[in-house]
Design a protein around this motif. Structure first.
Motif, mmCIF file in Angstrom:
data_model
loop_
_atom_site.group_PDB
_atom_site.id
_atom_site.type_symbol
_atom_site.label_atom_id
_atom_site.label_comp_id
_atom_site.label_asym_id
_atom_site.label_seq_id
_atom_site.Cartn_x
_atom_site.Cartn_y
_atom_site.Cartn_z
ATOM 1 N N VAL A 46 -8.556 56.553 111.642
ATOM 2 C CA VAL A 46 -8.618 57.866 110.999
ATOM 3 C C VAL A 46 -7.368 58.076 110.145
ATOM 4 O O VAL A 46 -7.444 58.546 109.003
ATOM 5 C CB VAL A 46 -8.763 58.980 112.051
ATOM 6 N N TRP A 47 -6.207 57.719 110.668
ATOM 7 C CA TRP A 47 -4.962 57.879 109.910
ATOM 8 C C TRP A 47 -4.906 56.913 108.732
ATOM 9 O O TRP A 47 -4.398 57.263 107.660
ATOM 10 C CB TRP A 47 -3.766 57.655 110.838
ATOM 11 N N ILE A 48 -5.438 55.710 108.915
ATOM 12 C CA ILE A 48 -5.448 54.733 107.820
ATOM 13 C C ILE A 48 -6.320 55.240 106.668
ATOM 14 O O ILE A 48 -5.943 55.145 105.493
ATOM 15 C CB ILE A 48 -5.942 53.363 108.332
ATOM 16 N N MET A 49 -7.490 55.801 106.992
ATOM 17 C CA MET A 49 -8.358 56.325 105.934
ATOM 18 C C MET A 49 -7.715 57.522 105.250
ATOM 19 O O MET A 49 -7.830 57.685 104.027
ATOM 20 C CB MET A 49 -9.729 56.699 106.504
ATOM 21 N N LEU A 50 -7.025 58.381 106.011
ATOM 22 C CA LEU A 50 -6.356 59.522 105.397
ATOM 23 C C LEU A 50 -5.258 59.057 104.448
ATOM 24 O O LEU A 50 -5.110 59.595 103.340
ATOM 25 C CB LEU A 50 -5.773 60.432 106.474
ATOM 26 N N ALA A 51 -4.499 58.055 104.842
ATOM 27 C CA ALA A 51 -3.458 57.524 103.963
ATOM 28 C C ALA A 51 -4.056 56.967 102.680
ATOM 29 O O ALA A 51 -3.534 57.189 101.578
ATOM 30 C CB ALA A 51 -2.657 56.437 104.693
ATOM 31 N N ASN A 52 -5.157 56.250 102.807
ATOM 32 C CA ASN A 52 -5.815 55.691 101.630
ATOM 33 C C ASN A 52 -6.270 56.791 100.673
ATOM 34 O O ASN A 52 -6.055 56.703 99.458
ATOM 35 C CB ASN A 52 -7.005 54.838 102.067
ATOM 36 N N ARG A 53 -6.873 57.849 101.217
ATOM 37 C CA ARG A 53 -7.361 58.928 100.359
ATOM 38 C C ARG A 53 -6.200 59.671 99.696
ATOM 39 O O ARG A 53 -6.301 60.077 98.529
ATOM 40 C CB ARG A 53 -8.217 59.896 101.175
ATOM 41 N N ALA A 54 -5.098 59.857 100.416
ATOM 42 C CA ALA A 54 -3.942 60.526 99.819
ATOM 43 C C ALA A 54 -3.299 59.656 98.746
ATOM 44 O O ALA A 54 -2.913 60.158 97.675
ATOM 45 C CB ALA A 54 -2.925 60.874 100.908
ATOM 46 N N ALA A 55 -3.193 58.361 98.994
ATOM 47 C CA ALA A 55 -2.569 57.460 98.027
ATOM 48 C C ALA A 55 -3.384 57.384 96.745
ATOM 49 O O ALA A 55 -2.836 57.457 95.640
ATOM 50 C CB ALA A 55 -2.420 56.068 98.644
ATOM 51 N N ARG A 56 -4.693 57.232 96.866
ATOM 52 C CA ARG A 56 -5.502 57.119 95.657
ATOM 53 C C ARG A 56 -5.555 58.455 94.926
ATOM 54 O O ARG A 56 -5.625 58.485 93.689
ATOM 55 C CB ARG A 56 -6.890 56.593 95.984
ATOM 56 N N GLY A 57 -5.479 59.575 95.660
ATOM 57 C CA GLY A 57 -5.440 60.881 95.015
ATOM 58 C C GLY A 57 -4.153 61.089 94.236
ATOM 59 O O GLY A 57 -4.171 61.611 93.112
ATOM 60 N N LEU A 58 -3.014 60.706 94.809
ATOM 61 C CA LEU A 58 -1.741 60.791 94.086
ATOM 62 C C LEU A 58 -1.794 59.953 92.812
ATOM 63 O O LEU A 58 -1.368 60.400 91.741
ATOM 64 C CB LEU A 58 -0.606 60.299 94.984
ATOM 65 N N ALA A 59 -2.303 58.739 92.938
ATOM 66 C CA ALA A 59 -2.403 57.877 91.759
ATOM 67 C C ALA A 59 -3.257 58.534 90.681
ATOM 68 O O ALA A 59 -2.933 58.468 89.490
ATOM 69 C CB ALA A 59 -2.990 56.525 92.156
ATOM 70 N N PHE A 79 -0.491 51.284 92.950
ATOM 71 C CA PHE A 79 0.077 52.350 93.784
ATOM 72 C C PHE A 79 -0.851 52.654 94.952
ATOM 73 O O PHE A 79 -0.414 52.768 96.110
ATOM 74 C CB PHE A 79 0.271 53.603 92.919
ATOM 75 N N HIS A 80 -2.117 52.798 94.643
ATOM 76 C CA HIS A 80 -3.183 53.059 95.615
ATOM 77 C C HIS A 80 -3.132 52.012 96.730
ATOM 78 O O HIS A 80 -3.158 52.340 97.927
ATOM 79 C CB HIS A 80 -4.485 53.013 94.817
ATOM 80 N N ALA A 81 -3.017 50.730 96.363
ATOM 81 C CA ALA A 81 -2.988 49.656 97.349
ATOM 82 C C ALA A 81 -1.661 49.614 98.098
ATOM 83 O O ALA A 81 -1.629 49.358 99.313
ATOM 84 C CB ALA A 81 -3.245 48.319 96.664
ATOM 85 N N ARG A 82 -0.561 49.883 97.388
ATOM 86 C CA ARG A 82 0.773 49.819 98.001
ATOM 87 C C ARG A 82 0.890 50.776 99.184
ATOM 88 O O ARG A 82 1.548 50.482 100.185
ATOM 89 C CB ARG A 82 1.818 50.173 96.933
ATOM 90 N N TRP A 83 0.267 51.947 99.089
ATOM 91 C CA TRP A 83 0.423 52.958 100.117
ATOM 92 C C TRP A 83 -0.779 53.059 101.058
ATOM 93 O O TRP A 83 -0.902 54.023 101.811
ATOM 94 C CB TRP A 83 0.729 54.316 99.476
ATOM 95 N N THR A 84 -1.650 52.045 101.029
ATOM 96 C CA THR A 84 -2.727 51.945 102.012
ATOM 97 C C THR A 84 -2.262 51.026 103.129
ATOM 98 O O THR A 84 -1.871 49.885 102.862
ATOM 99 C CB THR A 84 -4.013 51.403 101.378
ATOM 100 N N PRO A 85 -2.270 51.472 104.382
ATOM 101 C CA PRO A 85 -1.732 50.656 105.486
ATOM 102 C C PRO A 85 -2.474 49.335 105.677
ATOM 103 O O PRO A 85 -3.632 49.166 105.293
ATOM 104 C CB PRO A 85 -1.915 51.560 106.712
ATOM 105 N N ARG A 86 -1.761 48.408 106.270
ATOM 106 C CA ARG A 86 -2.259 47.102 106.724
ATOM 107 C C ARG A 86 -2.696 46.182 105.600
ATOM 108 O O ARG A 86 -3.351 45.166 105.843
ATOM 109 C CB ARG A 86 -3.388 47.273 107.751
ATOM 110 N N GLY A 87 -2.369 46.536 104.355
ATOM 111 C CA GLY A 87 -2.751 45.678 103.234
ATOM 112 C C GLY A 87 -4.238 45.593 103.014
ATOM 113 O O GLY A 87 -4.738 44.632 102.423
ATOM 114 N N TRP A 88 -4.977 46.636 103.448
ATOM 115 C CA TRP A 88 -6.435 46.585 103.388
ATOM 116 C C TRP A 88 -6.995 46.972 102.021
ATOM 117 O O TRP A 88 -8.201 46.884 101.813
ATOM 118 C CB TRP A 88 -7.035 47.497 104.452
#
Length: 562
Positions: free
Chosen positions: A438-451, A468-477
């Motif tokens: 859940v936290w990983i998906m939230l980080a991904n959505r926040a990172a891509r939104g900032l970008a 940027f989107h990929a850099r701030w998504t956890p676990r290199g996913w």
């Protein structure tokens, strides 16, 4: 900037009278008054493009006529707003005004028919999981919306629609002649390669389609054979247009974002948001930080637990995936977030997440390979689509999707919020490691939104946004070179505010829940989060949260007309 006053709402009046019932007996808002309903119907006709031999017309003279029709309808709405309207009718008037502002934004700033090749992608085999198509488009041809096998009359109607593809794409070349939006061209051909592939599949006699009923293979034999000439013509025109877009991209060297000032105007006047570009940047950065911190704390809490991986083969995964989908549907209904009903129990399991081999996984495939349950919580979308289909609101203004993606923050924000709401409501009590997802998906959505914010401000290209989107998504996913990242960032460039809507909508729902929890505490009464969420989302329809707040007792309508 945050405008907390508009969120000081009284949900208690909806919740304290009786426990949540199995089905909602009536919407909170009454149907629009006959005069307002008539105005709404006329406005929708006025907002549609002119047709020439069935082909939408976006040439300069047609755009001038569209602008003139907008001015007439604005005057009619202004007159209606001066008349006697109930509180609910005033909210409907605000929704109509927001749509009119949406068209003004398209005419004056976004101009997708003149800037964006993907505006002309019109053939769709898959239903979106939100109320309308994400992004600006010419009138679309929803193959999934037909009943199959096709009856002769439907086959003739679909053939007529498909015959508009070639002339529309020919018109598009002239309409786009002066566009300088590099990224919209550099990434724009992909949509037409996908459209051509779908048409080629249909030409071969079968087609995979996805809708509320699920994924199915359609046989186009029988009456569908009459479609073949129209399908072939549309496919050839689509392939030619994809090549044209690719050839044109190098000479289109300008920015693709609308700029901060235009973004702020649309946020307030179209999407009815209390947050401008700068406030959204702060909120998304805060959610990104919170997501990374939340993940770290979950991982620390789960230290020593074995890794969670659902299955290593397709058959086992698919069987367990179905169980997870049914579990989440039952959770929503049993907790009271969604009313009981066969259509609601079936909506999420119909969208079954399938096995993906490790070497083919994108971000979401990495998530579901561990456990698909967190992604299914975002599939709350399909519950809402089932409501639109089976239990539409009586109010004609709210029965279908609002134009110009005005539903984006409400729809995507609710689905994103539901990921964390379900987690905190106990969905993972026996699956602690799934909470990490859940936290990983939230980080991904926040990172891509900032970008996406930086792209709209013309501070990043789409390639930079993807990194940027990929850099701030956890676990290199998240792979910046993946088709998923390219699709997402292109959509967010094409549709200002969509990339941020997942977080900005969630923040607004969080704010409303917080205000009601505070009110319950002050009143000394129990707080029912499921009934609150249902009152804030299910009952009023897919409209902006600011107008949901305004409709509740004590609320005040926000937003502005120019």
């Amino acid at each position: 900037m945050r405008g907390r006053g508009i969120f000081s709402v009284a949900v208690a009046a909806l919740l304290s009278a009786a426990p949540v019932q199995a089905r909602d007996s009536a919407p909170v808002s009454a149907p629009a008054a006959s005069g307002l309903a008539s105005l709404f119907a006329d406005w929708r006709k006025a907002a549609a493009p002119d047709l020439v031999d069935g082909v939408p017309d976006y040439r300069p003279a047609a755009i001038a006529r569209l602008r003139a029709r907008l001015m007439v309808q604005r005057s009619r709405l202004a007159a209606a707003e001066r008349g006697p309207l109930t509180a609910a009718e005033r909210i409907d008037a605000r929704l109509i005004a927001a749509e009119m502002n949406g068209l003004a934004f398209q005419l004056d700033t976004l101009k997708p028919w003149a800037r964006d090749p993907d505006f002309y992608q019109t053939v769709w085999a898959e239903q979106s999981d939100v109320p309308g198509h994400e992004g600006p488009y010419a009138p679309v041809i929803d193959l999934w919306g037909y009943d199959y096998p096709l009856k002769p009359a439907d086959a003739a109607r679909l053939a007529a629609q498909l015959r508009t593809v070639a002339p529309l794409l020919q018109q598009a070349r002239a309409n786009l002649a002066d566009s300088t939006a590099h990224d919209l061209f550099a990434y724009g051909a992909r949509a037409f390669h996908e459209q051509a592939e779908a048409l080629a599949e249909a030409e071969a006699g079968t087609l995979m389609m996805r809708s509320l009923a699920g994924l199915r293979r359609i046989d186009l034999s029988g009456a569908g054979q009459a479609l073949l000439p129209a399908i072939r013509e549309a496919r050839q025109a689509t392939e030619d247009f994809a090549r044209w877009v690719e050839a044109e991209a190098p000479r289109r060297t300008g920015p693709s974002g609308v700029g901060v000032a235009a973004y702020d105007w649309a946020a307030r006047n179209v999407y009815q948001l209390p947050y401008d570009w700068a406030a959204q940047e702060l909120l998304l950065q805060r959610e990104l930080d919170r997501a990374w911190a939340g993940l770290a704390l979950e991982e620390a809490h789960n230290k020593g637990l074995p890794p969670l991986e659902l299955a290593r083969d397709a058959a086992t995964f698919d069987r367990l995936s179905r169980a997870r989908a049914e579990r989440f549907a039952a959770f929503l209904i049993d907790k009271g977030f969604v009313p009981e009903g066969a259509a609601y129990r079936a909506a999420i399991p119909a969208q079954l997440v399938r096995w993906t081999a490790p070497e083919k996984r994108n971000f979401f495939a990495h998530v579901v390979a561990v456990d698909p349950l967190p992604l299914y919580s975002h599939f709350f979308h399909w519950m809402e689509l089932a409501r639109l289909r089976h239990d539409p609101l009586a109010d004609p203004v709210r029965q279908g999707p609002l134009l110009y993606n005005i539903w984006q923050d409400r729809a995507e924000g609710t689905a994103t919020a539901m990921e964390e709401i379900a987690m905190q409501a106990g969905l993972y009590d026996d699956l602690p490691r799934a909470r990490e997802l859940v936290w990983i998906m939230l980080a991904n959505r926040a990172a891509r939104g900032l970008a996406s914010l930086y792209v709209q401000a013309n501070r990043m290209t789409l390639a930079e946004a993807g990194r940027f989107h990929a850099r701030w998504t956890p676990r290199g996913w998240s792979d910046p070179a993946s088709p998923l990242v390219a699709f997402e960032q292109l959509l967010y460039a094409r549709q200002p505010g969509y990339g941020t809507s997942y977080i900005i909508g969630k923040v607004q729902l969080d704010d409303l829940i917080a205000r009601e929890a505070e009110r319950a505490s002050r009143a000394g009464r129990p707080f029912d989060v499921a009934a609150t969420v249902r009152a804030l989302t299910w009952t009023p329809g897919t409209i902006p949260f600011a107008l949901i707040a305004a409709e509740l007792p004590g609320g005040t309508a926000t937003g502005a007309n120019p």
